[in-house]
Design an enzyme around this catalytic site. Structure first.
Site, PDB file in Angstrom:
ATOM      1  CG  ASP A  77      47.459  36.009  29.460  1.00 51.07           C
ATOM      2  OD1 ASP A  77      47.423  35.042  30.232  1.00 51.07           O
ATOM      3  OD2 ASP A  77      48.716  36.541  29.218  1.00 51.07           O
ATOM      4  CD  GLU A 129      48.183  35.565  37.968  1.00 51.05           C
ATOM      5  OE1 GLU A 129      48.966  36.387  37.394  1.00 51.05           O
ATOM      6  OE2 GLU A 129      48.259  34.484  37.784  1.00 51.05           O
TER       7      GLU A 129
END
Length: 527
Positions: A15, A183
């Protein structure tokens, strides 16, 4: 020119959130249930990277969070002369229910000190900040819907943040939805348009990045006509899989680069397993007719990427950036968190004791491997599929409830432990204890002499082997090969988001203060 060799951050570093301030690039990655939280990396050239430290350190407490809960998807940005770091803490994952708190901390320097956290609400996760040219500040994130008859990922929402009042507006607007899971949103102002980068398809084999554009901040947003600008879902043999969840950064030369997560699988019986977890890679990108594309064409992540820069060697101060090979004798006065992690809480000095026996680490035995509170375990990321980890441990367990040793760890339901303990028949002994889901297996006990022992674990792709020796003797192989492939995101039915670690641990299940001394550790990795 220089060449980026992907992954630039190897092992569990998912991430990525990247920002450039002057000539310096900073990149934050998720840490989930591990402490300290939000790993901060630094580079001057996008090629060579150093771990600076972490943003959430002393006093940060994740006790009680589930496996693969904790700190998700940090967002690092720079505005108004300071660094902004948004992050989510996932406290519960139970079916349709998620208990999530989102926070913002700020700092004048990337190394801190970071401010007290400001609560941003609990409506979802993957919150990122967008700082518009008019001086306003906005949060973009996933809206979670707990109702079982509704899609859980119910869209991407935007909400204004007021820094002077340290609060959100309380009025979130959904700006983007798809029938598939979306997302990891990030918003940019490119010319006269707002460009939204989106992670699509879930963070597995179907993962991808796409974009949407709008003339207005709150939309409507038009989706890229191509299925994805970056994905590996149609190329199962490509070296970088699961490409997605990315952020853009522009170099001083005007090039656009995309930092994203990806995984390098190993094979077991023809199936792919990403034991190293999700790593960080960087691609060169361009805008063609307003749409984001890989500069060199196609939509697959590249291992080698040319970038217009002058290579700047990484600083010598970070022990985790040494090609994946090192030796440590614990000579300092504190555990170096750039190399080592603990679970959920900081290493307490009376549990991880560097003073009792100078030059070694005295581990006071703690909870079992099932604990979500305090375990006496020190872990380091595995960065390559061929890695050897060794430790010299001096311990004298006298009951079966006292144990130490070296461990290959994924989470509480996935680990393989070379355990030194006590057995009624064998006395002081070692055995291999493994957990796979709800099932624990133990090999036969092997008697070992008193005194310090050298313990070794060797990872070779999908398998682990173990050996032991006295400090002056020859290595004795432990019978059998063990399934490293079970220590991966891809094994079993549960959601798993982290990666494999090697480490040392001690248990004292009767809580009598039993200890084990770790005299040294070493790790050798081969790409």
């Amino acid at each position: 020119m220089a060449t980026i060799h992907n992954p630039v951050l190897r092992g569990f570093n998912p991430d990525p959130s990247i920002v450039r301030v002057g000539e310096d690039y900073y990149l934050a990655t998720s840490t989930f249930e591990y402490h300290p939280a939000v790993r901060i990396h630094h580079s001057r050239d996008l090629v060579n990277w150093t771990v600076l430290g972490h943003a959430l350190t002393e006093g940060f407490d994740l006790r009680g969070v589930p496996d693969s809960g904790g700190v998700w998807a940090p967002s690092l940005s720079h505005a108004d002369g300071r660094f902004w770091l948004a992050y989510s803490i996932v406290r519960t994952m139970d079916g349709d229910d998620k208990d999530i708190d989102n926070y913002l901390v700020t700092a004048d320097s990337i190394t801190g000190p970071w401010s007290a956290p400001v609560h941003l609400g609990s409506r979802g996760f993957d919150f990122s900040f967008f700082h518009d040219v008019d001086g306003t500040h906005w949060i973009i994130g996933v809206q979670w819907d707990h109702r079982p008859e509704h899609p859980s990922f119910s869209g991407l929402a935007i909400e204004q943040y007021f820094p002077d009042e340290q609060r959100v507006s309380g009025e979130a607007t959904t700006i983007y939805q798809e029938d598939v899971l979306v997302e990891g949103p990030n918003l940019y102002r490119i010319g006269d348009e707002y460009v939204l980068t989106i992670a699509s398809g879930g963070t597995g084999w179907n993962h991808s990045i796409t974009t949407a554009r709008s003339r207005a901040l709150t939309g409507p947003y038009a989706r890229d006509p191509l299925p994805a600008m970056l994905t590996g879902r149609d190329a199962p043999g490509a070296p970088l899989q699961k490409a997605g969840h990315g952020e853009l950064v522009q170099t001083p030369h005007g090039e656009w680069m995309l930092a994203h997560l990806a995984s390098r699988p190993t094979l077991h019986l023809g199936e792919r397993y990403c034991t190293l977890g999700r790593e960080t890679s960087i691609q060169a990108v361009v805008f063609e007719d307003g749409w984001l594309r890989l500069r060199d064409g196609g939509h697959h992540a590249a291992l080698d990427v040319a970038v217009q820069t002058t290579p700047v060697p990484a600083e010598d101060s970070a022990p985790s950036d040494d090609g994946g090979s090192w030796t440590e004798g614990f000579a300092g006065d504190r555990v170096d968190s750039r190399r080592w992690s603990t679970l959920r809480v900081a290493p307490a000095p009376d549990v991880f004791d560097l003073r009792a026996r100078p030059g070694s680490l005295r581990l006071r035995g703690g909870h079992s491997t099932a604990s979500v509170f305090e375990q006496s375990m020190l872990l380091t990321r595995v960065q390559e599929h061929r890695t050897t980890f060794e430790a010299v441990i001096d311990a004298a367990p006298r009951t079966a409830r006292e144990a130490t040793g070296i461990i290959a760890w994924y989470d509480r339901q996935g680990w393989i432990w070379m355990q030194q303990s006590w057995d009624e028949a064998a006395g002081g002994s070692i055995r291999i204890v493994a957990r796979d889901g709800a099932r624990t297996t133990r090999s036969a006990a092997v008697p070992v002499p008193d005194g310090p022992l050298r313990l070794r674990a060797h990872l070779d792709g999908a398998t682990l082997t173990f050996a032991w020796a006295t400090t002056t003797g020859e290595w004795n192989a432990v019978d059998g090969e063990y399934p490293a492939w079970t220590l991966s995101d891809d094994h079993g039915p549960r959601l798993r988001f982290t990666g494999m670690f090697f480490g040392v641990r001690a248990e004292d299940l009767d809580g009598r203060g039993w200890t084990a001394d770790v005299l040294s550790t070493s790790l050798r990795a081969r790409a």
